[in-house]
Design a protein around this motif. Structure first.
Motif, mmCIF file in Angstrom:
data_model
loop_
_atom_site.group_PDB
_atom_site.id
_atom_site.type_symbol
_atom_site.label_atom_id
_atom_site.label_comp_id
_atom_site.label_asym_id
_atom_site.label_seq_id
_atom_site.Cartn_x
_atom_site.Cartn_y
_atom_site.Cartn_z
ATOM 1 N N ASP A 154 0.827 -1.204 0.000
ATOM 2 C CA ASP A 154 0.000 0.000 0.000
ATOM 3 C C ASP A 154 0.864 1.257 0.000
ATOM 4 O O ASP A 154 0.563 2.226 -0.713
ATOM 5 C CB ASP A 154 -0.915 0.012 1.233
ATOM 6 N N GLN A 155 1.939 1.238 0.780
ATOM 7 C CA GLN A 155 2.783 2.425 0.898
ATOM 8 C C GLN A 155 3.498 2.725 -0.408
ATOM 9 O O GLN A 155 3.607 3.892 -0.824
ATOM 10 C CB GLN A 155 3.800 2.230 2.020
ATOM 11 N N VAL A 156 3.991 1.682 -1.074
ATOM 12 C CA VAL A 156 4.669 1.878 -2.364
ATOM 13 C C VAL A 156 3.696 2.474 -3.385
ATOM 14 O O VAL A 156 4.039 3.404 -4.125
ATOM 15 C CB VAL A 156 5.239 0.535 -2.888
ATOM 16 N N LEU A 157 2.472 1.958 -3.426
ATOM 17 C CA LEU A 157 1.461 2.478 -4.350
ATOM 18 C C LEU A 157 1.143 3.930 -4.035
ATOM 19 O O LEU A 157 1.073 4.773 -4.937
ATOM 20 C CB LEU A 157 0.195 1.628 -4.282
ATOM 21 N N PHE A 158 0.952 4.241 -2.750
ATOM 22 C CA PHE A 158 0.616 5.613 -2.369
ATOM 23 C C PHE A 158 1.748 6.576 -2.734
ATOM 24 O O PHE A 158 1.497 7.676 -3.239
ATOM 25 C CB PHE A 158 0.324 5.686 -0.874
ATOM 26 N N ASP A 159 2.986 6.162 -2.482
ATOM 27 C CA ASP A 159 4.131 7.030 -2.807
ATOM 28 C C ASP A 159 4.198 7.298 -4.314
ATOM 29 O O ASP A 159 4.535 8.414 -4.738
ATOM 30 C CB ASP A 159 5.430 6.386 -2.327
ATOM 31 N N TYR A 160 3.846 6.294 -5.119
ATOM 32 C CA TYR A 160 3.906 6.489 -6.570
ATOM 33 C C TYR A 160 2.786 7.429 -7.034
ATOM 34 O O TYR A 160 3.003 8.284 -7.895
ATOM 35 C CB TYR A 160 3.791 5.141 -7.281
ATOM 36 N N ILE A 161 1.598 7.267 -6.445
ATOM 37 C CA ILE A 161 0.495 8.181 -6.773
ATOM 38 C C ILE A 161 0.874 9.608 -6.405
ATOM 39 O O ILE A 161 0.613 10.567 -7.154
ATOM 40 C CB ILE A 161 -0.798 7.754 -6.032
ATOM 41 N N LEU B 8 3.153 11.072 -8.998
ATOM 42 C CA LEU B 8 2.416 11.440 -10.206
ATOM 43 C C LEU B 8 1.740 12.795 -10.036
ATOM 44 O O LEU B 8 1.756 13.638 -10.930
ATOM 45 C CB LEU B 8 1.373 10.365 -10.540
ATOM 46 N N LYS B 9 1.141 13.015 -8.872
ATOM 47 C CA LYS B 9 0.491 14.296 -8.618
ATOM 48 C C LYS B 9 1.497 15.438 -8.592
ATOM 49 O O LYS B 9 1.216 16.543 -9.067
ATOM 50 C CB LYS B 9 -0.283 14.236 -7.292
ATOM 51 N N GLU B 10 2.655 15.179 -8.033
ATOM 52 C CA GLU B 10 3.685 16.231 -7.945
ATOM 53 C C GLU B 10 4.245 16.606 -9.307
ATOM 54 O O GLU B 10 4.878 17.655 -9.452
ATOM 55 C CB GLU B 10 4.806 15.749 -7.016
ATOM 56 N N SER B 11 3.974 15.769 -10.330
ATOM 57 C CA SER B 11 4.425 16.083 -11.690
ATOM 58 C C SER B 11 3.417 16.955 -12.431
ATOM 59 O O SER B 11 3.539 17.170 -13.635
ATOM 60 C CB SER B 11 4.665 14.788 -12.467
ATOM 61 N N ASP B 12 2.389 17.439 -11.704
ATOM 62 C CA ASP B 12 1.319 18.278 -12.268
ATOM 63 C C ASP B 12 0.297 17.473 -13.060
ATOM 64 O O ASP B 12 -0.511 18.036 -13.800
ATOM 65 C CB ASP B 12 1.865 19.405 -13.156
ATOM 66 N N GLN C 209 -10.087 1.640 3.374
ATOM 67 C CA GLN C 209 -10.175 2.833 4.222
ATOM 68 C C GLN C 209 -8.837 3.542 4.357
ATOM 69 O O GLN C 209 -8.767 4.771 4.478
ATOM 70 C CB GLN C 209 -10.709 2.443 5.614
ATOM 71 N N TRP C 210 -7.744 2.794 4.327
ATOM 72 C CA TRP C 210 -6.421 3.398 4.442
ATOM 73 C C TRP C 210 -6.167 4.363 3.292
ATOM 74 O O TRP C 210 -5.728 5.501 3.487
ATOM 75 C CB TRP C 210 -5.346 2.303 4.474
ATOM 76 N N PHE C 211 -6.489 3.902 2.060
ATOM 77 C CA PHE C 211 -6.310 4.769 0.889
ATOM 78 C C PHE C 211 -7.333 5.897 0.892
ATOM 79 O O PHE C 211 -7.027 7.015 0.455
ATOM 80 C CB PHE C 211 -6.424 3.959 -0.397
ATOM 81 N N ARG C 212 -8.535 5.625 1.356
ATOM 82 C CA ARG C 212 -9.554 6.680 1.412
ATOM 83 C C ARG C 212 -9.046 7.851 2.267
ATOM 84 O O ARG C 212 -9.189 9.021 1.897
ATOM 85 C CB ARG C 212 -10.849 6.116 1.993
ATOM 86 N N THR C 213 -8.440 7.526 3.403
ATOM 87 C CA THR C 213 -7.943 8.566 4.306
ATOM 88 C C THR C 213 -6.712 9.274 3.739
ATOM 89 O O THR C 213 -6.636 10.509 3.725
ATOM 90 C CB THR C 213 -7.592 7.947 5.666
ATOM 91 N N ARG C 214 -5.763 8.490 3.231
ATOM 92 C CA ARG C 214 -4.514 9.081 2.754
ATOM 93 C C ARG C 214 -4.722 9.943 1.516
ATOM 94 O O ARG C 214 -4.116 11.014 1.370
ATOM 95 C CB ARG C 214 -3.493 7.975 2.454
ATOM 96 N N LYS D 26 -7.448 11.481 0.665
ATOM 97 C CA LYS D 26 -8.170 12.693 1.066
ATOM 98 C C LYS D 26 -7.193 13.708 1.642
ATOM 99 O O LYS D 26 -7.295 14.916 1.366
ATOM 100 C CB LYS D 26 -9.241 12.343 2.094
ATOM 101 N N GLU D 27 -6.243 13.240 2.437
ATOM 102 C CA GLU D 27 -5.225 14.132 2.984
ATOM 103 C C GLU D 27 -4.353 14.712 1.877
ATOM 104 O O GLU D 27 -3.844 15.833 1.999
ATOM 105 C CB GLU D 27 -4.354 13.362 3.987
ATOM 106 N N LEU D 28 -4.203 13.949 0.785
ATOM 107 C CA LEU D 28 -3.390 14.394 -0.346
ATOM 108 C C LEU D 28 -4.134 15.417 -1.209
ATOM 109 O O LEU D 28 -3.549 16.042 -2.091
ATOM 110 C CB LEU D 28 -2.990 13.181 -1.197
ATOM 111 N N GLY D 29 -5.421 15.596 -0.931
ATOM 112 C CA GLY D 29 -6.220 16.562 -1.683
ATOM 113 C C GLY D 29 -6.938 15.982 -2.874
ATOM 114 O O GLY D 29 -7.486 16.721 -3.696
#
Length: 494
Positions: free
Chosen positions: A430-437, A440-444, A463-468, A470-473
């Motif tokens: 999950d963490q590796v996937l979230f870091d990659y997402i 991608l967002k930071e590349s505009d 729920q873990w991804f739902r929360t993270r 959302k925090e990422l915007g």
């Protein structure tokens, strides 16, 4: 037979109906015995109490019962509406319903209709094509009794129309739904009301469950039986799961049902896209100097100082035109959809949406489906029917691998929108996937996570991804497809 006796007998019939419907035949033995006595009192065949015999077979053996099952049950006909018996002391009193047997007879017929539509015949673990066909016919008799057009309670035709319900209930009485309803019972606190919408929703859900338990291949081989199937998400899911085992006539009918459902849903989604997506006027582009672009009001206003009182005419020395050119920002849309079994509803709707957006000017759409492998469906993105036939439901989920493939299609992140449809239950880290997402967002890149695109029903999202996220915007979208369309509007300019 007085009003109290009629009410008591009618309650016995309905309690027997509930006991039989829910399988409490042993506990309801007394109701069964008393119902048999009522049937004898009415001089009707005992077979009318048999929950396993179809209404068609019952009428074949007892044709004299046909009017009871084919005529609409009129409002109030299930109620015993009797006034005090006429006597010397009360000469004005009279019986409103002189034939008390009619009330019980209709109640018995109504309980038979409900028992065949919702009873034991629908509760077997495996449903045969014959059982499904019998259920369709039994429901058609219920529709006749309620005054509904054929197929309307199963969602085959839009609306039931005025007067379709039977009984005294209304939507207001039930607190939900719309339109008239069907009611039964007598006395305060003893009645119940079911709206037409509730009844239609229940039968539609029941048909979906029957289809899931049915030997669908057997049905699809028969053109006449297959034509009676109502295209629905549940049916499409079953067909997509079993398409590898279909051939010949069965495959032909399966494709027809899938295409019918896709076309109906596409019409709705296409209208939503047309109402939502609109381009912005580009004032940097000079307006075309043609008559259809002439801004007549502005031209008159700007030339009012040139009015000639002597000639009584307006002398125009400059024409003004409307700007009609719209900004066209080249946009690449990459749709990455989870094809695991839990994502069928979202996959179908987003596949159709991808085809609609692919038809917009200046939008380059790419479509990827994934489980543990990634399938590039871009060559068929214009045809959602072909896309769905090429998907393979089931399997695991490896979102990170799918995003790696999608990233290869990104040319200009600022002009690219990536739509990821998944329940976010990752087969890897999950963490590796979230870091990659996040990278991608930071590349505009415009990133839109979608958990469920469906009109109704419960849906589970990690729920873990739902929360993270959302925090990422970038909160995960769920619910109506219109939400996704509105998000895409912010990025795509047609």
């Amino acid at each position: 037979m007085d009003a109290n006796q009629i009410a008591q007998r009618r309650q016995v019939l309905y309690w027997r109906l509930l006991a039989t419907m829910y399988g409490f035949t042993e506990q309801g033995a007394n109701f069964e015995r008393m119902s048999a006595e009522i049937v004898d009192e009415l001089d009707l065949p005992q077979l009318i109490l048999d929950p396993n015999i179809s209404i068609e077979n019952l009428l074949h053996r007892y044709p004299e019962l046909e009017p009871d099952f084919t005529q609409p049950i009129l409002p109030g006909s299930l109620e015993a509406t009797c006034e005090p018996e006429q006597s010397e002391n009360n000469p004005k009193a009279k019986i409103q319903n002189p034939k008390s047997e009619d009330t019980l007879r209709r109640a018995l017929v109504f309980s038979k209709l409900l028992l065949n539509a919702f009873g034991p015949n629908t509760q077997s673990s495996v449903v045969t094509a014959q059982q499904y066909a019998q259920w369709l016919k039994d429901v058609s008799y219920l529709e006749k009794a309620l005054g509904c057009p054929p197929g309307s309670l199963r969602g085959q035709k839009p609306g039931i129309g005025a007067g379709a319900g039977s009984g005294r209930g209304t939507a207001k009485d039930s607190g939900s739904g719309s339109g008239s309803g069907i009611g039964a019972g007598s006395g305060t606190g003893q009645g119940f009301t079911v709206t037409e919408e509730q009844l239609r929703a229940t039968l539609k859900a029941m048909e979906g469950e029957l289809i899931e338990r049915m030997a669908l291949r057997e049905v699809l081989k028969d053109d006449q039986l297959a034509s009676q199937l109502t295209p629905s998400m549940a049916l499409v899911e079953q067909l997509l799961r079993d398409k590898a085992n279909l051939s010949g006539n069965a495959l032909k009918n399966a494709k027809h049902l899938i295409r019918q459902f896709i076309d109906e849903l596409a019409e709705v989604l296409r209208l939503q896209v047309a109402q939502t997506i609109s381009g912005k006027i580009d004032y940097s582009v000079p307006p075309k100097r043609v008559f259809r672009n002439l801004d007549l009001k502005r031209t008159i206003w700007k030339n009012l100082t040139n009015w000639s009182p002597e000639e009584q005419r307006l002398l125009v020395d400059r024409l003004y035109y409307q700007h009609t050119a719209k900004k066209k920002t080249p946009t690449r849309m990459i749709v990455v959809v989870d094809q695991s079994g839990s994502m069928v509803d979202a996959m179908v709707q987003c596949t159709i949406l991808a085809s609609i957006f692919a038809g917009l000017p200046n939008v380059d759409v790419h479509l990827l489906a994934f489980d543990t492998q990634v399938l590039d469906l871009t060559p068929w993105v214009d045809d959602p029917f072909e896309v769905l036939l090429r998907t393979q439901l089931g399997g695991g989920t490896y979102i990170y691998g799918a995003l790696l493939v999608a990233a290869q299609k990104i040319l200009e992140p600022r002009n690219t929108v990536l739509v990821l449809i998944s329940d976010f239950y990752e087969g890897g880290s999950d963490q590796v996937l979230f870091d990659y997402i996040k990278s991608l967002k930071e590349s505009d890149l415009h990133f839109i996570p979608v958990g469920a695109v469906t009109s109704s029903g419960y849906f589970s999202v990690n729920q873990w991804f739902r929360t993270r996220l959302k925090e990422l915007g970038t909160p995960i979208l769920t619910g109506s497809p219109k939400k996704l369309i509105q998000e895409l509007k912010k990025v795509i300019v047609a």
